[in-house]
Design a protein around this motif. Structure first.
Motif, short mmCIF file in Angstrom:
data_model
loop_
_atom_site.label_atom_id
_atom_site.label_comp_id
_atom_site.label_asym_id
_atom_site.label_seq_id
_atom_site.Cartn_x
_atom_site.Cartn_y
_atom_site.Cartn_z
N THR A 277 21.85 43.78 24.86
CA THR A 277 22.94 42.81 24.77
C THR A 277 22.70 41.97 23.53
N GLY B 196 19.62 49.01 28.39
CA GLY B 196 20.21 48.88 27.07
C GLY B 196 19.98 47.54 26.43
N TYR C 30 35.49 56.27 28.13
CA TYR C 30 35.26 55.01 28.83
C TYR C 30 36.46 54.64 29.68
N TYR D 56 21.51 51.21 34.31
CA TYR D 56 21.71 51.39 32.88
C TYR D 56 20.68 50.54 32.15
N THR E 84 22.69 52.84 28.63
CA THR E 84 22.84 54.20 29.13
C THR E 84 21.86 54.42 30.27
N ASN F 256 32.45 52.13 32.02
CA ASN F 256 31.40 53.14 31.95
C ASN F 256 32.01 54.48 31.57
N THR G 11 37.86 51.48 30.70
CA THR G 11 37.75 50.05 30.41
C THR G 11 38.49 49.24 31.47
N GLY H 134 27.08 56.03 30.37
CA GLY H 134 27.04 54.95 29.41
C GLY H 134 27.80 53.76 29.96
N TYR H 135 27.43 52.57 29.54
CA TYR H 135 28.08 51.34 30.01
C TYR H 135 28.20 50.37 28.83
N ARG H 136 29.31 49.65 28.76
CA ARG H 136 29.49 48.66 27.71
C ARG H 136 30.35 47.52 28.24
N TYR I 277 25.60 47.27 25.44
CA TYR I 277 25.69 48.72 25.53
C TYR I 277 24.43 49.22 26.20
#
Length: 186
Positions: A54, A52, A128, A50, A79, A116, A130, A84-86, A77
């Motif tokens: 931070t 992105g 997501y 991913y 991608t 993700n 979580t 997607g990842y957060r 976050y």
């Protein structure tokens, strides 16, 4: 080997204790830093990197000589390859400012939530998932000019728990590498 719940309890207990301790001593030398960094996170379950951003803030509430101790609050976050990842993490932070050198190495333990999501054309899993995350983060900041640091490198090793919304899946070890900029407030 410590169980994940034991590690999480210890990190959370230390964070709460340290926050209360730091608030009671009221250090006049508190140092707040706001940072942003670009990074890449490897997820072994999807074989995806991913890419992105931070962003976060830290506050070194206690200073003892060249050592700063505080808290870090961050969110990420990213991608990659239709995923997607957060995450959102908080934890105690330990920083050292060696005399006469423009560098500041730091380490921290963090706990929070992350997950993700599949963003592809499939109707499967489009939300997501979580999960609890915990782990360690370390890096090196280099002072460019007063109040502005270059985050030369940062490495995160996070473990994402196996429990998500009542279902169980294997725990995941995530590794993130990144670099960015830090603005230290007066």
């Amino acid at each position: 080997m410590l169980r994940p719940r034991t590690v999480i309890r210890r990190i959370a207990s230390f964070s709460i204790f340290f926050t209360l301790f730091a608030a009671t001593i009221g250090s006049a030398k508190a140092q707040i830093g706001i940072y942003g960094e670009f990074n890449a996170t490897h997820d072994p379950t999807t074989a995806v990197w991913y890419k992105g951003f931070t962003g976060g803030v830290y506050d070194n509430l206690l200073h003892v000589g060249p050592v700063g101790i505080g808290l870090d609050l961050r969110g990420a976050y990213a991608t990659g390859n239709q995923y997607g990842y957060r995450n959102f993490l908080i934890g105690p932070r330990f920083e050292v400012k060696p005399p006469l050198l423009p560098i500041k190495p730091y380490i921290q333990a963090s706990v929070g939530a992350g997950g993700n999501e599949y963003n592809g054309n499939s109707r499967l899993q489009t939300h997501y998932s979580t999960k609890l995350q915990y782990g360690f983060i370390g890096g090196l900041d280099y002072t460019l000019i007063p109040r502005v640091d270059l985050r030369v490198a940062e490495v995160e090793y996070l473990r994402m728990s196996a429990i998500s919304n009542g279902s169980s899946s294997p725990a995941i070890n995530l590794v993130t590498v990144g670099a960015g900029v830090v603005l230290r407030l007066p």
